[in-house]
Design a protein around this motif. Structure first.
Motif, PDB file in Angstrom:
ATOM      1  N   VAL A  51     -31.711  91.281  60.052  1.00  0.00           N
ATOM      2  CA  VAL A  51     -31.270  92.488  60.757  1.00  0.00           C
ATOM      3  C   VAL A  51     -29.909  92.931  60.232  1.00  0.00           C
ATOM      4  O   VAL A  51     -29.680  94.112  59.961  1.00  0.00           O
ATOM      5  CB  VAL A  51     -31.207  92.243  62.280  1.00  0.00           C
ATOM      6  CG1 VAL A  51     -30.489  93.395  62.988  1.00  0.00           C
ATOM      7  CG2 VAL A  51     -32.601  92.082  62.851  1.00  0.00           C
ATOM      8  N   ALA A  52     -29.001  91.990  60.063  1.00  0.00           N
ATOM      9  CA  ALA A  52     -27.649  92.314  59.597  1.00  0.00           C
ATOM     10  C   ALA A  52     -27.682  92.943  58.214  1.00  0.00           C
ATOM     11  O   ALA A  52     -26.946  93.909  57.939  1.00  0.00           O
ATOM     12  CB  ALA A  52     -26.779  91.060  59.594  1.00  0.00           C
ATOM     13  N   GLU A  53     -28.522  92.437  57.336  1.00  0.00           N
ATOM     14  CA  GLU A  53     -28.538  92.940  55.969  1.00  0.00           C
ATOM     15  C   GLU A  53     -29.400  94.187  55.805  1.00  0.00           C
ATOM     16  O   GLU A  53     -29.174  94.964  54.872  1.00  0.00           O
ATOM     17  CB  GLU A  53     -28.977  91.841  55.005  1.00  0.00           C
ATOM     18  CG  GLU A  53     -27.952  90.706  54.939  1.00  0.00           C
ATOM     19  CD  GLU A  53     -28.166  89.754  53.791  1.00  0.00           C
ATOM     20  OE1 GLU A  53     -27.257  88.954  53.529  1.00  0.00           O
ATOM     21  OE2 GLU A  53     -29.249  89.808  53.163  1.00  0.00           O
ATOM     22  N   MET A  54     -30.358  94.390  56.692  1.00  0.00           N
ATOM     23  CA  MET A  54     -31.160  95.613  56.612  1.00  0.00           C
ATOM     24  C   MET A  54     -30.457  96.776  57.310  1.00  0.00           C
ATOM     25  O   MET A  54     -30.409  97.894  56.786  1.00  0.00           O
ATOM     26  CB  MET A  54     -32.533  95.393  57.236  1.00  0.00           C
ATOM     27  CG  MET A  54     -33.412  96.637  57.230  1.00  0.00           C
ATOM     28  SD  MET A  54     -33.763  97.261  55.566  1.00  0.00           S
ATOM     29  CE  MET A  54     -34.934  96.038  55.002  1.00  0.00           C
ATOM     30  N   PHE A  55     -29.908  96.535  58.504  1.00  0.00           N
ATOM     31  CA  PHE A  55     -29.279  97.604  59.282  1.00  0.00           C
ATOM     32  C   PHE A  55     -27.750  97.505  59.196  1.00  0.00           C
ATOM     33  O   PHE A  55     -27.118  98.251  58.472  1.00  0.00           O
ATOM     34  CB  PHE A  55     -29.757  97.537  60.731  1.00  0.00           C
ATOM     35  CG  PHE A  55     -31.220  97.786  60.899  1.00  0.00           C
ATOM     36  CD1 PHE A  55     -31.715  99.078  61.017  1.00  0.00           C
ATOM     37  CD2 PHE A  55     -32.136  96.729  60.933  1.00  0.00           C
ATOM     38  CE1 PHE A  55     -33.072  99.326  61.175  1.00  0.00           C
ATOM     39  CE2 PHE A  55     -33.492  96.960  61.086  1.00  0.00           C
ATOM     40  CZ  PHE A  55     -33.969  98.248  61.199  1.00  0.00           C
ATOM     41  N   SER A  56     -27.161  96.598  59.959  1.00  0.00           N
ATOM     42  CA  SER A  56     -25.710  96.358  59.929  1.00  0.00           C
ATOM     43  C   SER A  56     -25.427  95.060  60.661  1.00  0.00           C
ATOM     44  O   SER A  56     -26.222  94.630  61.509  1.00  0.00           O
ATOM     45  CB  SER A  56     -24.949  97.504  60.599  1.00  0.00           C
ATOM     46  OG  SER A  56     -24.968  97.371  62.018  1.00  0.00           O
ATOM     47  N   PRO A  57     -24.305  94.404  60.384  1.00  0.00           N
ATOM     48  CA  PRO A  57     -23.946  93.199  61.134  1.00  0.00           C
ATOM     49  C   PRO A  57     -23.825  93.462  62.632  1.00  0.00           C
ATOM     50  O   PRO A  57     -24.127  92.587  63.451  1.00  0.00           O
ATOM     51  CB  PRO A  57     -22.594  92.806  60.530  1.00  0.00           C
ATOM     52  CG  PRO A  57     -22.632  93.358  59.143  1.00  0.00           C
ATOM     53  CD  PRO A  57     -23.376  94.648  59.262  1.00  0.00           C
ATOM     54  N   ARG A  58     -23.395  94.661  63.003  1.00  0.00           N
ATOM     55  CA  ARG A  58     -23.283  94.996  64.420  1.00  0.00           C
ATOM     56  C   ARG A  58     -24.655  95.002  65.095  1.00  0.00           C
ATOM     57  O   ARG A  58     -24.785  94.587  66.243  1.00  0.00           O
ATOM     58  CB  ARG A  58     -22.613  96.359  64.568  1.00  0.00           C
ATOM     59  CG  ARG A  58     -22.237  96.738  66.003  1.00  0.00           C
ATOM     60  CD  ARG A  58     -21.060  95.952  66.527  1.00  0.00           C
ATOM     61  NE  ARG A  58     -19.896  96.102  65.691  1.00  0.00           N
ATOM     62  CZ  ARG A  58     -19.095  97.161  65.700  1.00  0.00           C
ATOM     63  NH1 ARG A  58     -19.346  98.200  66.483  1.00  0.00           N
ATOM     64  NH2 ARG A  58     -18.038  97.189  64.912  1.00  0.00           N
TER      65      ARG A  58
END
Length: 425
Positions: free
Chosen positions: A280-287
């Motif tokens: 999720v962090a690398e596809m969208f954002s760490p947030r």
């Protein structure tokens, strides 16, 4: 052997990848409903070849779902020099046959034909100076793609594998009719097919086809994912509208430009070394990962990826805090104009051609430089001053994707679709 809806879908997908008369015959024998017929008045069809959204399926959140089966035919004129008037008549006859044979819908057929800069080099005249259609080039310091410079690209899509295969067989002269309409002038009377590429998109389809190179043997692709990397994409609020990407002025007003990349995927590390939150962090954002914004494949996100202006603008702070940045987060930095409009319309779909997991990435925009600017932002080269982030590590999804081919094309308006001149005459 192929019993039940899931197995039937798998068979249809395999048939499109193989192609040919035997695959078409097998598809037709399994068809449950007739293919919807086209129009008796092709002049009533939209002037914009790329206007597909109104006739495709939308999910519950209003996101456009691409045709489940897709085909790219890269073709070259069969002679040197510019096309002749006879060439134009043959091509227009073939395309008009498609219009009459298949309803312009996801259950019939959607398609467009586009032309490369190399095609326009056949003419003495030049394209308008303000038409942004350069030759394809490498768009990152770490890629070395081959360039697609064929004269034209015919892109076809349908939820019906039998419709797609039948149209191809008729276009290439291997079948006399398309949905019972006579194909008097096959496409291949004037062009040769240089490359045939196939693909698919939609929930369940990648999971059924994950036994290929580039995906772990554990078959980790979620059943509901429309793409190999396990998440939805193409959220309506993060896509340019068809109106926005349409050229407004000049001889090709009503058209658009199209970039198409083919990207190999290496997902062993994506699924084996990374857990769900990492992905999720690398596809969208760490947030997104820290706040648990994504459930499963991302259906809970509705019609937006959840990339707020704050998440995008704080990318450097997140890089310092989390030691990584997100793919969508990076690209979004260049994907809106000053009024906040999204600049690029993506229509990507998966492929297992050559038994390798890959992605076909068609992108529509008013000029190729728009796509190149978004790609530069996605590269994240400016973020590597953080020691935890390298060019292809902790830098979105760059570690897992490898561009194999790139091509740039002009999608002219319908009235100029058959071998246009550089001046639109």
């Amino acid at each position: 052997m192929f019993d039940g809806p899931s197995s039937r879908r798998e068979f249809m997908k395999a048939a499109v990848a193989v192609g040919g008369a035997s695959a078409l015959s097998a598809c037709m024998s399994r068809a449950e409903e007739p293919i919807p017929k086209g129009t008796d008045d092709p002049s009533s069809l939209p002037e914009r070849q790329h206007a597909w959204n109104d006739v495709l399926v939308h999910d519950d959140a209003g996101n456009v779902e691409g045709p489940r089966h897709q085909l790219l035919l890269y073709v070259n004129l069969d002679h040197d020099g510019p096309p002749t008037e006879d060439d134009r008549q043959v091509l227009e006859s073939a395309l008009t046959t498609l219009d009459r044979a298949y309803e312009r819908s996801h259950e019939g057929l959607v398609y467009s034909i586009a032309y490369s800069p190399a095609y326009f080099d056949r003419f003495d005249e030049s394209l308008p100076d303000d038409l942004d259609l350069p030759e394809p080039r490498s768009l990152a310091p770490f890629e070395d793609p081959e360039f697609d410079r064929q004269d034209a690209l015919l892109h076809l899509g349908s939820t019906r594998a039998d419709a797609l295969l039948e149209a191809e067989e008729a276009l290439t002269g291997d079948r006399d009719t398309a949905n019972t309409v006579t194909m008097e002038s096959p496409l291949t009377d004037v062009v040769a097919v240089d490359s045939r590429r196939t693909g698919f998109v939609g929930a369940g389809m990648p999971a059924e086809r994950q036994d290929v190179a580039g995906i772990p043997d554990s078959k980790p692709v979620p059943e509901q994912s429309p793409l190999f990397m396990g998440f939805k994409a193409g959220f309506t609020q993060n896509q340019a509208t068809e109106d926005y990407v349409t050229l407004q002025d000049g001889p090709f007003a009503g058209g658009t430009t199209k970039h198409v990349a083919n990207i190999r995927q290496r997902l062993d590390d994506w699924y084996v070394e990374q857990d769900f939150e990492d992905r999720v962090a690398e596809m969208f954002s760490p947030r997104h990962a820290a706040e648990g914004l994504v459930d499963g494949v991302g259906d809970n996100l509705g019609d937006s990826s959840g990339l707020t202006p704050e998440i995008i603008e704080s990318i450097e702070e997140q890089a310092k805090q989390y030691g990584r940045v997100g793919h969508a987060q990076k690209a979004a930095r260049a994907n809106r104009d000053e009024e906040g409009n999204v600049r690029v319309l993506r229509r990507h779909f998966e492929s297992t051609d050559d038994d390798v997991a890959s992605l076909h990435f068609p992108s529509l925009q008013t000029g190729i430089s728009v796509f190149e600017e978004v790609r530069e932002a996605m590269n994240g080269t400016d973020l590597t001053s953080n020691p935890a982030i390298r060019q292809r590590v902790n830098n979105g999804i760059l570690e897992y994707i490898f561009v194999r081919r790139r091509g740039n094309f002009l999608v002219p308006p319908r009235q100029l679709r058959s071998f246009p001149t550089p001046t639109g005459e």
